[in-house]
Design a protein around this motif. Structure first.
Motif, PDB file in Angstrom:
ATOM      1  N   ARG A 137      -4.423  -7.701 -13.914  1.00  0.00           N
ATOM      2  CA  ARG A 137      -5.064  -7.487 -12.678  1.00  0.00           C
ATOM      3  C   ARG A 137      -4.209  -6.818 -11.522  1.00  0.00           C
ATOM      4  N   ARG A 138      -4.722  -5.774 -10.608  1.00  0.00           N
ATOM      5  CA  ARG A 138      -3.830  -5.229  -9.590  1.00  0.00           C
ATOM      6  C   ARG A 138      -4.539  -5.449  -8.554  1.00  0.00           C
ATOM      7  N   VAL A 139      -3.823  -5.501  -7.547  1.00  0.00           N
ATOM      8  CA  VAL A 139      -4.324  -5.866  -5.894  1.00  0.00           C
ATOM      9  C   VAL A 139      -3.165  -5.081  -5.096  1.00  0.00           C
ATOM     10  N   ILE A 140      -3.688  -4.686  -4.049  1.00  0.00           N
ATOM     11  CA  ILE A 140      -2.947  -3.810  -2.907  1.00  0.00           C
ATOM     12  C   ILE A 140      -3.016  -4.786  -1.933  1.00  0.00           C
ATOM     13  N   ILE A 141      -1.756  -5.000  -1.486  1.00  0.00           N
ATOM     14  CA  ILE A 141      -1.550  -5.863  -0.040  1.00  0.00           C
ATOM     15  C   ILE A 141      -0.859  -5.025   1.027  1.00  0.00           C
ATOM     16  N   ALA A 142      -1.626  -4.922   1.939  1.00  0.00           N
ATOM     17  CA  ALA A 142      -1.243  -3.905   3.159  1.00  0.00           C
ATOM     18  C   ALA A 142      -0.743  -4.846   4.459  1.00  0.00           C
ATOM     19  N   PRO A 143       0.177  -4.534   4.971  1.00  0.00           N
ATOM     20  CA  PRO A 143       0.626  -5.172   6.347  1.00  0.00           C
ATOM     21  C   PRO A 143      -0.484  -4.955   7.386  1.00  0.00           C
ATOM     22  N   VAL A 144      -0.690  -5.517   8.334  1.00  0.00           N
ATOM     23  CA  VAL A 144      -1.702  -5.544   9.395  1.00  0.00           C
ATOM     24  C   VAL A 144      -1.604  -4.187  10.167  1.00  0.00           C
ATOM     25  N   GLU A 145      -0.301  -3.741  10.322  1.00  0.00           N
ATOM     26  CA  GLU A 145      -0.153  -2.381  11.092  1.00  0.00           C
ATOM     27  C   GLU A 145      -0.745  -1.039  10.177  1.00  0.00           C
ATOM     28  N   PHE A 200      -3.160  -1.621   7.591  1.00  0.00           N
ATOM     29  CA  PHE A 200      -4.320  -2.232   6.625  1.00  0.00           C
ATOM     30  C   PHE A 200      -5.466  -1.212   7.252  1.00  0.00           C
ATOM     31  N   THR A 201      -5.832  -0.804   8.389  1.00  0.00           N
ATOM     32  CA  THR A 201      -6.986  -0.132   8.695  1.00  0.00           C
ATOM     33  C   THR A 201      -6.681   1.450   8.222  1.00  0.00           C
ATOM     34  N   GLY A 202      -5.498   1.699   8.440  1.00  0.00           N
ATOM     35  CA  GLY A 202      -5.207   3.145   8.183  1.00  0.00           C
ATOM     36  C   GLY A 202      -5.091   3.649   7.070  1.00  0.00           C
ATOM     37  N   ASP A 203      -4.720   3.053   6.054  1.00  0.00           N
ATOM     38  CA  ASP A 203      -4.462   3.196   4.729  1.00  0.00           C
ATOM     39  C   ASP A 203      -5.789   2.932   3.747  1.00  0.00           C
ATOM     40  N   ALA A 204      -6.749   2.097   4.427  1.00  0.00           N
ATOM     41  CA  ALA A 204      -7.866   1.798   3.686  1.00  0.00           C
ATOM     42  C   ALA A 204      -8.696   2.921   3.246  1.00  0.00           C
ATOM     43  N   PRO A 205      -8.993   3.864   4.187  1.00  0.00           N
ATOM     44  CA  PRO A 205     -10.007   5.097   3.659  1.00  0.00           C
ATOM     45  C   PRO A 205      -9.446   5.812   2.380  1.00  0.00           C
ATOM     46  N   GLY A 206      -8.264   6.149   2.289  1.00  0.00           N
ATOM     47  CA  GLY A 206      -7.854   6.863   1.338  1.00  0.00           C
ATOM     48  C   GLY A 206      -7.722   5.916   0.088  1.00  0.00           C
ATOM     49  N   LEU A 207      -7.569   4.635   0.112  1.00  0.00           N
ATOM     50  CA  LEU A 207      -7.264   4.010  -1.025  1.00  0.00           C
ATOM     51  C   LEU A 207      -8.607   3.054  -1.514  1.00  0.00           C
ATOM     52  N   SER A 212       0.818  -1.181  -0.074  1.00  0.00           N
ATOM     53  CA  SER A 212      -0.194   0.099  -0.037  1.00  0.00           C
ATOM     54  C   SER A 212       1.069   1.313   0.067  1.00  0.00           C
ATOM     55  N   ARG A 213       2.071   1.019   0.199  1.00  0.00           N
ATOM     56  CA  ARG A 213       2.952   2.310   0.426  1.00  0.00           C
ATOM     57  C   ARG A 213       4.439   1.892  -0.438  1.00  0.00           C
ATOM     58  N   LEU A 214       4.725   2.670  -1.268  1.00  0.00           N
ATOM     59  CA  LEU A 214       5.927   2.626  -1.997  1.00  0.00           C
ATOM     60  C   LEU A 214       7.088   3.573  -1.559  1.00  0.00           C
ATOM     61  N   PRO A 215       8.122   3.362  -1.644  1.00  0.00           N
ATOM     62  CA  PRO A 215       9.188   4.480  -1.183  1.00  0.00           C
ATOM     63  C   PRO A 215       9.285   5.766  -2.187  1.00  0.00           C
ATOM     64  N   ASP A 216       8.796   5.655  -3.559  1.00  0.00           N
ATOM     65  CA  ASP A 216       8.959   6.572  -4.530  1.00  0.00           C
ATOM     66  C   ASP A 216       8.078   7.052  -5.388  1.00  0.00           C
ATOM     67  N   ALA A 217       6.586   6.518  -5.012  1.00  0.00           N
ATOM     68  CA  ALA A 217       5.592   6.983  -5.759  1.00  0.00           C
ATOM     69  C   ALA A 217       4.261   6.432  -4.970  1.00  0.00           C
TER      70      ALA A 217
END
Length: 564
Positions: free
Chosen positions: A92-100, A102-109, A70-75
């Motif tokens: 196909r494209r999938v975002i895989i977020a770590p548990v720490e 997952f909840t915080g990044d979800a609303p913006g994504l 869900s987060r990349l260092p350069d974009a």
């Protein structure tokens, strides 16, 4: 940079590209179960992944899936997906977020998923055997596999020259039935091998199927009958409780609920299972499928569900007439089906454009409906879609995976009145799609297939000629009800009247028939063919389910019928 498909390297497996700065190793370990069938490539940044993609595309390796942190260092991840989608639009494209995160990044994504910027938002597995995670991944890989031009495992081989209309229609039938297929030139090795099994005077197309002997069909019905048989070739009880005419969402729902509640149920479908909905490449707003589902997969799952409960399907046999009585009789070229009750769910067809030069090219670049098979044949070309409903929007989005440009032509001044908001958002995000409102097709031509169309601005009268290789016409609903008895009331447009819409002269004791009942006792209508229906997949399915209690009530009170 574009991804070749028909020229893909036969010695290379499709690729999965995994992208994460912090969790690249964990993602690689999680995806190792796919290593037999896919090449796995890891990258730690947007730039590194883009380099990997460039190498794969240059080598002709198809890319099935991008799985990124869900987060990349350069974009930002959505910007990265936009770049990768431009390079490989079919993946196909999938975002895989770590548990720490997952909840915080979800609303913006998650809003990006609603507009088609990516396909799924998943939690990075925290231990072995996270089958919920892998169910989502395999669903996405399966969806990708159903759209590639050259599937690995074939159910059918079609031998025909390029631009063969019968071959295109047969391929579209197989696609909508979920049966992987491929067309071969008559001069190919496969073409020669299949040709040897026929007399010299038999013309193309020829069809080899793994479930039947090779045939030389003259129509899609010939193919369907060769695979699924005929009403008089299958054991059908003398009189069934319920006959369903049409296997779109409404008919399939009626079959599932009727058979599951103990009614002997027969379904007759003239074409492919799923009806118009079966051509939808991705339905994202159907209840219970948060990642969306293609119309073909939804239809095939419903068919399998109905079969499990004991329903019988006869595919490729249009109902030519219905004789109302006790019992009702459904007439086909292959025999008659006698039923105590009948549900008409035959759907509708797209209205004709009525521009003679365009009509002359149907099958040669001009298609009524989504024609998903034709989309793969138009890779790298320019196409036009005409229509403002959800079907047109879904077709445009699907075509944009393959075609260089897609122009969506709408007679209205906008899409908001006729198209779902999620589709409008996805179209606006897709750079390959241009929407042209207040416009109509007035001319077109080409030899031997479509080469250009002429658009007219309805406000100014100005005309514009565009070079195009494909035209897809999704122009609204037109019922085909001339086979129904005259005693069954229809409106001025031919849609079947039910419930309170039935003329009062046909009411019983001053009361209208039940909501989905027609003017003929024991005959019901559901889905698009019914006057006043909503023309949506979910509402059609709901009507198909709702009609079964009405059928039960009718059967409980109906007089007994004699059996031969």
């Amino acid at each position: 940079m574009s991804q070749p498909t028909s020229g893909a390297r036969p010695d290379r497996r499709p690729a999965i590209v995994l992208v994460s700065a912090e969790y690249s190793d964990r993602m690689m370990a999680e995806f190792c179960r796919y290593e037999r069938d896919y090449e796995l490539h890891a990258a730690r940044s947007h730039a590194e992944a883009s380099a990997v993609i460039g190498e794969l595309v240059a080598a002709g390796v198809p890319i099935a899936l991008f799985a990124a942190d869900s987060r990349l260092p350069d974009a930002p991840i959505l910007a990265a997906f936009a770049d990768w989608r431009a390079a490989v639009p079919t993946s196909r494209r999938v975002i895989i977020a770590p548990v720490e995160r997952f909840t915080g990044d979800a609303p913006g994504l998650r809003i990006g998923m609603a507009t088609g910027k990516y396909d799924a938002y998943l939690l990075l597995p925290r231990g072995p055997r996270d089958e919920e995670f892998h169910h989502a991944i395999t669903d996405l890989l399966s969806d990708w596999g159903s759209t590639v031009p050259d599937p690995e495992a074939l159910t059918a081989k079609i031998i025909a020259p390029p631009n063969s209309l019968p071959a295109l229609e047969i391929r579209d039938f197989f696609d909508r039935m979920g049966m992987p297929n491929r067309r071969y030139d008559p001069d190919s090795e496969v073409g020669h091998h299949v040709r040897e099994q026929f007399p010299a005077d038999v013309d193309y197309p020829l069809v080899w199927s793994m479930v039947r002997d090779p045939i030389a069909p003259r129509s899609v019905s010939d193919v369907a009958r060769s695979i699924y048989g005929t009403p008089d070739a299958v054991s059908v009880p003398g009189v069934v409780d319920l006959a369903v005419i049409g296997a779109g969402p409404a008919g399939l729902a009626a079959a599932v609920y009727g058979a599951s509640e103990g009614l002997s149920t027969v379904v007759l479908e003239s074409g492919a299972i799923g009806g118009q909905a079966g051509t939808s490449s991705m339905i994202r707003n159907y209840l219970g499928f948060p990642r969306g589902i293609s119309g073909m997969r939804l239809a095939q799952r419903a068919r399998n569900q109905a079969l499990r409960f004991g329903a019988q399907f006869f595919t490729g046999w249009p109902v030519l007439g219905l004789e109302a009585g006790a019992p009702h009789e459904l007439i086909t070229d292959g025999g008659r089906v006698r039923a105590r009750s009948a549900v008409i769910a035959a759907g509708v067809r797209y209205r004709k454009l009525g521009v003679e030069p365009i009509e002359a090219l149907v099958g040669s670049g001009v298609n009524y409906g989504a024609a998903l098979t034709a989309a793969r044949e138009l890779e790298g070309r320019d196409v036009v879609v005409v229509g403002g409903g959800n079907s047109a929007g879904q077709a445009a989005v699907h075509l944009a995976r393959f075609c260089r440009s897609v122009r969506l032509v709408v007679r209205r001044s906008g899409l908001e009145e006729t198209m779902s908001s999620y589709l409008i958002g996805e179209i606006s995000f897709t750079s390959r799609i241009t929407v042209q409102t207040d416009a109509r097709i007035v001319d077109g031509g080409g030899d031997p297939s479509l080469e250009w169309v002429c658009l007219e601005d309805q406000r100014t009268g100005e005309r514009q000629t565009l070079p195009v290789a494909g035209l897809f016409l999704l122009l609204g609903a037109e019922p085909q009800t001339d086979w129904l008895p005259s005693s069954l009331a229809r409106d001025d447009h031919g849609f079947v009247l039910t419930g309170r819409d039935v003329p009062q002269s046909a009411w019983d004791g001053g009361l209208p028939p039940p909501d989905l009942a027609s003017t003929v006792p024991g005959i019901f209508a559901v889905g698009d063919i019914r006057a006043g229906s909503m023309k949506r997949v979910a509402s059609a399915s709901g009507e198909g389910a709702s009609v079964v209690p009405l059928v039960h009530r009718w059967l409980a009170d109906a007089p007994a019928v004699s059996t031969p």
